[in-house]
Scaffold this motif. Sequence first.
Motif, PDB file in Angstrom:
ATOM      1  N   LEU A  53      17.281  19.874  -1.123  1.00 28.96           N
ATOM      2  CA  LEU A  53      16.515  18.670  -1.454  1.00 28.96           C
ATOM      3  C   LEU A  53      17.251  17.461  -0.901  1.00 28.96           C
ATOM      4  O   LEU A  53      18.406  17.208  -1.265  1.00 28.96           O
ATOM      5  N   ARG A  54      16.584  16.711  -0.017  1.00 34.05           N
ATOM      6  CA  ARG A  54      17.191  15.542   0.610  1.00 34.05           C
ATOM      7  C   ARG A  54      17.239  14.354  -0.352  1.00 34.05           C
ATOM      8  O   ARG A  54      16.550  14.358  -1.385  1.00 34.05           O
ATOM      9  N   THR A  55      17.997  13.330   0.010  1.00 29.30           N
ATOM     10  CA  THR A  55      18.130  12.138  -0.827  1.00 29.30           C
ATOM     11  C   THR A  55      16.783  11.495  -1.107  1.00 29.30           C
ATOM     12  O   THR A  55      16.510  11.028  -2.219  1.00 29.30           O
ATOM     13  N   ILE A  56      15.926  11.480  -0.090  1.00 31.21           N
ATOM     14  CA  ILE A  56      14.631  10.818  -0.218  1.00 31.21           C
ATOM     15  C   ILE A  56      13.712  11.528  -1.222  1.00 31.21           C
ATOM     16  O   ILE A  56      12.700  10.975  -1.657  1.00 31.21           O
ATOM     17  N   ALA A  57      14.069  12.760  -1.624  1.00 32.07           N
ATOM     18  CA  ALA A  57      13.248  13.500  -2.590  1.00 32.07           C
ATOM     19  C   ALA A  57      13.376  12.927  -3.999  1.00 32.07           C
ATOM     20  O   ALA A  57      12.572  13.256  -4.883  1.00 32.07           O
ATOM     21  N   GLU A  58      14.364  12.089  -4.220  1.00 30.08           N
ATOM     22  CA  GLU A  58      14.588  11.516  -5.544  1.00 30.08           C
ATOM     23  C   GLU A  58      13.343  10.802  -6.059  1.00 30.08           C
ATOM     24  O   GLU A  58      12.708  10.028  -5.337  1.00 30.08           O
ATOM     25  N   SER A  59      12.959  11.113  -7.286  1.00 26.64           N
ATOM     26  CA  SER A  59      11.821  10.514  -8.018  1.00 26.64           C
ATOM     27  C   SER A  59      10.451  10.936  -7.490  1.00 26.64           C
ATOM     28  O   SER A  59       9.427  10.483  -8.002  1.00 26.64           O
ATOM     29  N   LYS A  60      10.391  11.817  -6.494  1.00 27.87           N
ATOM     30  CA  LYS A  60       9.089  12.267  -5.983  1.00 27.87           C
ATOM     31  C   LYS A  60       8.501  13.308  -6.946  1.00 27.87           C
ATOM     32  O   LYS A  60       9.226  14.162  -7.480  1.00 27.87           O
TER      33      LYS A  60
ATOM     34  N   PRO B  26       4.609   7.346  -0.920  1.00 21.87           N
ATOM     35  CA  PRO B  26       3.587   6.310  -1.085  1.00 21.87           C
ATOM     36  C   PRO B  26       4.105   5.029  -1.743  1.00 21.87           C
ATOM     37  O   PRO B  26       3.540   3.963  -1.519  1.00 21.87           O
ATOM     38  N   ASP B  27       5.175   5.146  -2.519  1.00 21.89           N
ATOM     39  CA  ASP B  27       5.714   3.948  -3.161  1.00 21.89           C
ATOM     40  C   ASP B  27       6.338   2.978  -2.165  1.00 21.89           C
ATOM     41  O   ASP B  27       6.610   1.824  -2.504  1.00 21.89           O
ATOM     42  N   GLN B  28       6.545   3.421  -0.914  1.00 25.31           N
ATOM     43  CA  GLN B  28       7.152   2.556   0.094  1.00 25.31           C
ATOM     44  C   GLN B  28       6.137   1.982   1.091  1.00 25.31           C
ATOM     45  O   GLN B  28       6.523   1.324   2.060  1.00 25.31           O
ATOM     46  N   LEU B  29       4.861   2.213   0.838  1.00 23.59           N
ATOM     47  CA  LEU B  29       3.835   1.697   1.745  1.00 23.59           C
ATOM     48  C   LEU B  29       3.886   0.181   1.868  1.00 23.59           C
ATOM     49  O   LEU B  29       3.546  -0.385   2.908  1.00 23.59           O
TER      50      LEU B  29
ATOM     51  N   ARG C 205      12.069   9.741   9.217  1.00 24.82           N
ATOM     52  CA  ARG C 205      12.361  10.815   8.261  1.00 24.82           C
ATOM     53  C   ARG C 205      13.746  10.649   7.640  1.00 24.82           C
ATOM     54  O   ARG C 205      13.933  10.824   6.440  1.00 24.82           O
ATOM     55  N   ASP C 206      14.736  10.301   8.473  1.00 20.31           N
ATOM     56  CA  ASP C 206      16.119  10.257   8.001  1.00 20.31           C
ATOM     57  C   ASP C 206      16.540   8.899   7.452  1.00 20.31           C
ATOM     58  O   ASP C 206      17.427   8.832   6.606  1.00 20.31           O
ATOM     59  N   LEU C 207      15.924   7.821   7.942  1.00 17.73           N
ATOM     60  CA  LEU C 207      16.435   6.492   7.600  1.00 17.73           C
ATOM     61  C   LEU C 207      15.498   5.633   6.766  1.00 17.73           C
ATOM     62  O   LEU C 207      15.918   4.625   6.201  1.00 17.73           O
ATOM     63  N   PHE C 208      14.220   5.999   6.687  1.00 18.39           N
ATOM     64  CA  PHE C 208      13.284   5.170   5.909  1.00 18.39           C
ATOM     65  C   PHE C 208      13.396   5.547   4.437  1.00 18.39           C
ATOM     66  O   PHE C 208      12.558   6.229   3.875  1.00 18.39           O
ATOM     67  N   THR C 209      14.483   5.094   3.843  1.00 23.29           N
ATOM     68  CA  THR C 209      14.776   5.405   2.446  1.00 23.29           C
ATOM     69  C   THR C 209      14.463   4.200   1.565  1.00 23.29           C
ATOM     70  O   THR C 209      13.993   3.171   2.036  1.00 23.29           O
ATOM     71  N   SER C 210      14.752   4.333   0.282  1.00 25.08           N
ATOM     72  CA  SER C 210      14.383   3.292  -0.683  1.00 25.08           C
ATOM     73  C   SER C 210      15.116   1.976  -0.462  1.00 25.08           C
ATOM     74  O   SER C 210      14.687   0.934  -0.958  1.00 25.08           O
ATOM     75  N   ASN C 211      16.243   1.995   0.300  1.00 29.92           N
ATOM     76  CA  ASN C 211      16.964   0.745   0.529  1.00 29.92           C
ATOM     77  C   ASN C 211      16.441  -0.042   1.729  1.00 29.92           C
ATOM     78  O   ASN C 211      16.960  -1.100   2.063  1.00 29.92           O
ATOM     79  N   ILE C 212      15.395   0.472   2.400  1.00 33.67           N
ATOM     80  CA  ILE C 212      14.765  -0.271   3.494  1.00 33.67           C
ATOM     81  C   ILE C 212      13.787  -1.283   2.898  1.00 33.67           C
ATOM     82  O   ILE C 212      12.879  -0.930   2.149  1.00 33.67           O
ATOM     83  N   THR C 213      13.981  -2.540   3.258  1.00 31.70           N
ATOM     84  CA  THR C 213      13.135  -3.598   2.695  1.00 31.70           C
ATOM     85  C   THR C 213      11.902  -3.877   3.548  1.00 31.70           C
ATOM     86  O   THR C 213      10.896  -4.370   3.035  1.00 31.70           O
ATOM     87  N   LYS C 214      11.977  -3.558   4.851  1.00 30.60           N
ATOM     88  CA  LYS C 214      10.827  -3.835   5.710  1.00 30.60           C
ATOM     89  C   LYS C 214      10.870  -2.960   6.952  1.00 30.60           C
ATOM     90  O   LYS C 214      11.935  -2.697   7.499  1.00 30.60           O
ATOM     91  N   MET C 215       9.681  -2.484   7.379  1.00 28.67           N
ATOM     92  CA  MET C 215       9.547  -1.798   8.657  1.00 28.67           C
ATOM     93  C   MET C 215       8.313  -2.349   9.357  1.00 28.67           C
ATOM     94  O   MET C 215       7.212  -2.304   8.807  1.00 28.67           O
ATOM     95  N   GLN C 216       8.510  -2.876  10.561  1.00 24.16           N
ATOM     96  CA  GLN C 216       7.403  -3.439  11.334  1.00 24.16           C
ATOM     97  C   GLN C 216       7.275  -2.721  12.664  1.00 24.16           C
ATOM     98  O   GLN C 216       8.273  -2.409  13.318  1.00 24.16           O
TER      99      GLN C 216
END
Length: 510
Positions: free
Chosen positions: A181-188, A262-265, A232-243
Amino acid sequence: MLKEIFINVSAGSTRIAISENKELVELYYELPDHQRMVGNIYKGKIQNILPGMQAAFVDIGYESNAFLPFSEIGNTEFMSNLTFDDEEEQSKPSKNGKIKGIDPAKDFKIGDEILVQVIKEPYGEKGPRVTTGISIPGSLMVLVPNGNYIGISRKISDKYEKRRLRNIAKEMKPNGAGLILRTIAESKDTKILGHDFNQVMENYRTLNHRVKNRKAPVVVYEDFETVDQVIRDLFTSNITKMQIDDKLLFKRLYSYVKTVSPDQLKCISYFKGKGSIFDSYNIETQIEKSLKQKVWLKSGAHLVIEQTEAMLVIDINSGRFIGKKDHEQNSMAINLEAAKEIARQLRLRDTGGLIVIDFIDLVQPDNRKKVYEEFRKYLRKDRAKVSVAEFSNFGLLEMTRQRVRASLMDTISEECSSCSGIGRIASKDTVITSIENWVKRFKKKANDKRLVIHLHPLLSNYIKENRPKLINKMMWNNWLYLEFEENNEIQKDQFRVYSKKRKDFVSENI
């Protein structure tokens, strides 16, 4: 910390920039003709076994055979980043890099088929590096076909969340396989995790089908493209913006994020501004400044970064820095500022291999120790594996950084046809000497009396203005007449000779 991702799509490339507090720290390029290999799984054939090197070479269909060290057979080094419960601790594989009961030097035979996964891109004349430790990554989890355990990322610190994820994984895990289970799986929730598991299993079934029905050498699994892998590897919960400045790519990534996170949309958006997204966020300027040989620091000091075949060398110079304290304190201030910038440059340039850093000399051992510890602190942000030694007796700091792919410099540039990668060309007088030596060799084989030498305009003007006597002497000594003609298509350190007698260029014949 403000952490943002910007993606620029153009005709020549797709570029992914990652910034921290508005400062560029990582840059990824995806080129149309570049065949990305890391993560791909191949059904290959063993071509050679070298017990002395403790390695084998495997034909995977690439122009150079893949390199398989025996230490990569059953290697489980990656498991140091995972945690296991007491029951699974007994079933996880050992970390000694070997499979019990197998001696590759004796048991492997030339022509044997073998399943391998690329862990390092080919570099220079070296082929890709591979491992037999196969894993199939998803967005939230990783399937390890030859394992039998459940691993949870150490970056998930909440013990109750770990327990929840482990219980979900137990329900999903196939018999005889490992599940990470990767870090990004947290709270999913279970539904999102289940969707990702189904996708991973579908990829695994496709891989097995290809292994059974295709002849080696052949690729049986292709990993995500660069853009998808970065997300996949870097778009984690600490990313504030992606354009993203491309509509098609934005829609694809939006759909992907909607499925797995979906919480990061709210963090992902389409860039609607005029001009380039990299110009709008000052990224283009940072790229131009950061990739130069000389990198200036805010204090007025600067770094000189030299890439050689064997290693990367970094020198710190005080430059325009004017300190108000004694020499030791001024040097200390520059070194601390340089330590932070060097760590950023290594991430940005994605440089691997041996690195030697020449900080400004410090007399006090405590100050050296402080610079060393500060440098290590900044290196913790680096996703690549690094190993740093303390200052040597000569005041140098040596380190290694994991090389997975070609460096950014190798990706976006190519070797200069004039200097062949050394960064310098022959001086004007050296070219004149080469011309005279060529003329002497030519006169031994031919009796032509009139030659026209084509030169770059700068070199032609230099000869006419500064070396007319030398040219006259050359003509008398060799008993021929030389004319000089300007040619913009010729490099500054090259020349071509035309024979009026033969009515053709003859410089290539001598």
